[in-house]
Design an enzyme around this catalytic site. Structure first.
Site, short mmCIF file in Angstrom:
data_model
loop_
_atom_site.label_atom_id
_atom_site.label_comp_id
_atom_site.label_asym_id
_atom_site.label_seq_id
_atom_site.Cartn_x
_atom_site.Cartn_y
_atom_site.Cartn_z
N GLY A 325 15.98 -107.75 105.23
CA GLY A 325 14.99 -107.11 106.09
C GLY A 325 13.84 -106.54 105.27
O GLY A 325 13.42 -107.11 104.26
N SER A 326 13.36 -105.38 105.69
CA SER A 326 12.15 -104.81 105.07
C SER A 326 12.37 -104.29 103.66
O SER A 326 11.39 -103.98 102.97
CB SER A 326 11.60 -103.70 105.96
OG SER A 326 11.14 -104.23 107.19
N THR A 327 13.63 -104.17 103.19
CA THR A 327 13.82 -103.79 101.79
C THR A 327 13.31 -104.88 100.86
O THR A 327 13.07 -104.64 99.68
CB THR A 327 15.31 -103.53 101.48
OG1 THR A 327 16.06 -104.73 101.71
CG2 THR A 327 15.86 -102.41 102.36
#
Length: 640
Positions: A325-327
Site C-alpha cells: 500500500g502507501s508505505t
C-alpha cells in the site's frame, strides 16, 4: 644273494633319503609355524589384543547437552531442563506386552505412546534402550523404582528436556526440536540422529543453527557379554556440548511487542537497529507453544493448528507477503527524484485520475487539491503517485525498490523467508507470459497490484532510508558463547558509534538530498497537523517518530459498489478487509530504530497499525537496548 643284498642297500638309501626329505620338510614346517606364531603373538600382538577387546567392549553414543539460546543480555530463551524418563531394553524381558502392561498400570500409557514404543523397538536392536515415558515426576519415579523387580528390562534414566521459558512469545523466532524422521536420519551422517529420543531443530533458530547447537556425541565404553548385555561401564567421555547462541533479541521488548499485538486476530511487527541490522524484536500473532512439539504433537492438534485461518504456525514477519500500500510510496518518490522530477512538481487531485478508459480513485473521495511531492507524502495522495508513476515507469520503480531490499530475501538467519514480488516488464513476461500494461504501472506506484512485501522487508527499507542509504541487512545471531566480547572489540565499538559504514555495510548508490526529502516527508506524516498519522504521533520530547501509513486492498471495488457507497471494512467478512500497515523510525533527529507493523485485515493503517508502532517505539527508546542493558538497573532478569 648278492642281488638281494644290493636291493636291500638301495631300499635303505631310498628310505634314508625319504626320511631326510621328510625330516627337512618337518623342520621347515615347524620353523614356518614357529615364525607364524612369533608373528601373531609378538609382532601382531597389539592388533589381536585390540580385536579381542572389541569383542568384549561395546561403545555407546551419549547425546551432548544442547546449546542454550540467550537474548542479547544473557536471558535464557531456550534452555535444558532435567528430564527423568523410563526406558526399556527389550532383550531383558521375555514378554514385552506384559512388561508394558505392568508399567501402564503404574503410569498410564496412551495408545499413541504405546504404539510409538513398539515402533521404536522394531527399528532398533534388542539391547538398545527405548524411552517409554518421559518427564516423570518424583512420585512416578518412586513408583517405578519400587516396582523394578516386577518390570524386567525397565529402568530410570536421567536426561535433558528442551525448555522454552517464554513459550509462544518466542516460538516463531526459536522454532522447536523434534525427533528426526527416517528421511532425515538417512540424509544426515551424524550418528546422534540414530539415538532413540534424540531431537533436532525443526524450525526457527533451532533449525538454522542446529549443527552448532547439537554439539558432538560422547562415548561410553561398556563391558558386555556374548549376547551384548552390559556388565559394567569401563570409561565415559561426555562429548562436546552444543554452543550457546546469543541472539540480538531483547526479551523485554519482545514481551512488550507480543503482548501489544495480541489483541489483533493476525498481526506482525519487526524492530531493528538501523545501523547494525540487529533484530531487537520479531513478533507474530497468533502464536503457538513450542513445547507441544517436544514429545510429538497429536494428529488432532496438528490438524487444528494447520486449519486455523489465522495461521499460528507461520512467522508472518518473513513468510507472509502483503501489498505494501502507501508505505511503498517512498520508493515511487525516490524513483521520481532519480528520474529528474522536482520536489516542487505539483499535481491537482480532484479525487480521481483518468488514464485512457480507466478511472482510478484517490483514497480521499473529495480530493487533495494541488499537492507537491512533500504534500503527497504527508497526505498520501494517490492521484499524485498515479501521475509520477506514469512518468517514471515500472522498471525504474522496481530497480529502486530492489536496491532498498524489496522483492528479494533479506538474508535473515531464519528458515522459511519468502522473497516477495517486485514486478517489472521482464518479470510479468517471464512469470505470466504476458506483456506489461501501462495501467498496471499506476497501480504499482501506490503499492498495489502484483507487489508483495514481507514486514521484515519493509523494516529493512525503512532502516536504509533512515541510516543514510547503507545496505544494512537484518540478523538475529549475535555470537556463540554466553560471555560478552571485550569492550575493545571493533565490532562493539562500531555498533555503539551508530555508523553503518563502520560495520561494513556498503553505501548504496543514492543521492543524500533525495533521502533527506523522504525523511522530511515521513516527518510530516507524523509530526505535522495534516499528516495521516499525526494523531498517532509520539509526543515525548526527543522520542518523536517519522513514519508512513499504508492501507492495502485485498478485494476489487466495483463501479457499482462505488455508485451505491463502498462498504466499510467492519461490515465485511474478516478475510475481505484491508490490511493496515505502518513503517517508522525513531528518534526523528537521531535515528536509531526502525519498525514495521502489519495488521492483517485490520483496516486503516493510521487507525490500527500506527498506534501499535508508536507504543513499541516508545518502549524501545525507553529501553534503548542497542546502547545499554535495561535489565542492569533492576538486576539480572530471571526466567519466568
Amino acid at each position: 644273494m648278492a642281488g638281494t643284498k644290493q636291493q636291500s642297500q638301495n631300499q635303505a638309501k631310498v628310505f634314508s633319503r625319504r626320511v631326510a626329505i621328510l625330516g627337512g620338510l618337518q623342520t621347515v614346517l615347524v620353523g614356518a609355524l614357529a615364525s607364524r606364531l612369533y608373528y601373531l603373538q609378538v609382532v601382531e600382538a597389539d592388533k589381536y589384543a585390540l580385536l579381542a577387546e572389541e569383542n568384549r567392549i561395546s561403545v555407546r553414543l551419549l547425546p551432548p547437552p544442547r546449546g542454550l539460546i540467550l537474548d542479547r543480555f544473557g536471558v535464557p530463551l531456550a534452555a535444558n531442563f532435567p528430564n527423568y524418563r523410563a526406558i526399556l531394553v527389550a532383550e531383558r524381558t521375555k514378554d514385552l506386552d506384559r512388561t508394558l502392561g505392568d508399567f501402564a498400570r503404574l503410569i498410564p500409557l496412551s495408545e499413541r505412546e504405546r504404539a510409538k514404543v513398539m515402533r521404536e523397538l522394531k527399528r532398533n536392536r534388542a539391547f538398545t534402550p527405548i524411552p517409554i515415558k518421559e518427564d516423570l515426576t518424583w512420585e512416578q519415579m518412586s513408583q517405578v523404582e519400587l516396582n523394578l523387580p516386577e518390570l524386567p528390562g525397565v529402568s530410570i534414566e536421567a536426561d535433558q528436556k528442551r525448555y522454552y521459558p517464554y513459550a509462544g512469545l518466542t516460538a516463531h523466532i526459536l522454532g522447536y526440536v523434534q525427533i528426526p524422521n527416517e528421511k532425515e536420519v538417512a540424509a544426515d551422517p551424524d550418528p546422534l540422529l540414530t539415538l532413540p529420543g534424540f531431537r533436532i531443530g525443526r524450525n526457527g533458530l533451532e533449525k538454522f543453527y542446529d549443527r552448532a547447537l547439537r554439539g558432538s556425541a560422547g562415548r561410553s565404553a561398556q563391558e558386555v557379554n556374548s549376547v551384548g548385555r552390559v556388565i559394567r561401564e569401563l570409561s565415559r567421555d561426555e562429548g562436546q556440548p552444543g554452543n550457546d547462541l546469543v541472539t540480538t533479541i531483547d526479551i523485554g521488548l519482545q514481551e512488550f511487542a507480543q503482548q501489544r499485538i495480541s489483541a489483533e486476530q493476525s498481526c506482525s511487527c519487526v524492530v531493528m537497529d538501523i545501523f547494525t541490522g540487529e533484530v531487537l524484536t520479531m513478533a507474530s500473532t497468533p502464536t503457538f507453544d513450542p513445547a507441544s512439539f517436544y514429545n510429538g504433537i497429536t494428529p488432532e492438534e496438528w490438524q487444528s493448528l494447520n486449519a486455523d485461518m489465522y495461521r499460528p504456525l507461520t512467522n508472518k514477519t518473513i513468510s507472509d507477503g502483503y501489498a505494501p500500500g502507501s508505505t511503498f510510496k517512498m520508493m515511487t518518490t525516490l524513483a521520481a527524484l532519480e528520474a529528474g522530477i522536482s520536489p516542487n512538481f505539483s499535481v491537482f487531485c480532484p479525487g480521481h485520475y483518468i488514464f485512457g478508459p480507466m478511472r482510478l480513485h484517490c483514497w480521499k473521495k473529495e480530493g487533495h487539491g494541488h499537492v507537491d511531492m512533500l504534500d503527497a507524502l504527508q497526505h498520501s495522495c494517490d492521484v499524485y503517485y498515479y501521475d509520477i508513476s506514469r512518468r517514471v515507469g515500472v522498471d525504474a520503480i522496481a530497480e529502486v525498490s530492489r536496491r532498498f531490499g524489496l522483492g528479494q530475501p533479506t538474508g535473515i538467519d531464519l528458515p522459511g523467508e519468502k522473497p516477495g514480488v517486485i514486478p517489472d516488464q521482464a518479470w510479468k513476461l517471464g512469470t505470466l507470459g504476458e506483456k506489461w500494461y501501462p495501467g498496471e504501472t499506476l497501480v504499482a506506484g501506490i503499492g498495489q497490484g502484483f507487489i508483495l512485501t514481507t514486514p521484515l522487508q519493509l523494516c529493512v527499507m525503512t532502516a536504509r532510508i533512515a541510516n543514510g542509504g547503507y545496505a544494512v541487512t537484518p540478523h538475529i545471531f549475535k555470537r556463540f558463547g554466553a560471555s560478552a566480547p571485550p569492550s575493545s572489540d571493533p565490532l562493539v565499538a562500531a555498533a555503539q558509534s551508530g555508523r553503518a559504514d563502520a560495520l561494513g555495510f556498503p553505501a548504496m548508490a543514492v543521492n543524500q538530498e533525495h533521502l533527506a526529502i523522504l525523511r522530511r516527508g515521513m516527518d510530516l506524516v507524523t509530526n505535522e497537523a495534516r499528516g495521516t498519522a499525526y494523531r498517532r504521533r509520539i509526543e515525548i520530547p526527543g522520542m518523536e517518530m517519522a513514519g508512513k501509513t499504508g492501507t492495502s486492498q485485498v478485494r476489487r471495488i466495483t463501479m457499482a459498489e462505488r455508485s451505491t457507497g463502498v462498504r466499510k471494512n467492519e461490515d465485511l467478512p474478516w478475510q475481505f478487509r484491508d490490511h493496515a500497515l505502518f513503517v517508522a523510525y525513531a528518534p526523528v533527529h537521531q535515528p536509531r530504530y526502525a519498525i514495521s507493523v502489519v495488521v492483517e485485515h485490520g483496516g486503516g493503517g493510521s487507525t490500527y497499525a500506527a498506534p501499535i508502532a508508536r507504543d513499541i517505539l516508545i518502549e524501545c527508546q525507553r529501553r534503548d537496548p542497542s546502547r545499554r542493558n535495561p535489565n542492569a538497573e533492576g538486576g539480572r532478569r530471571e526466567m519466568p
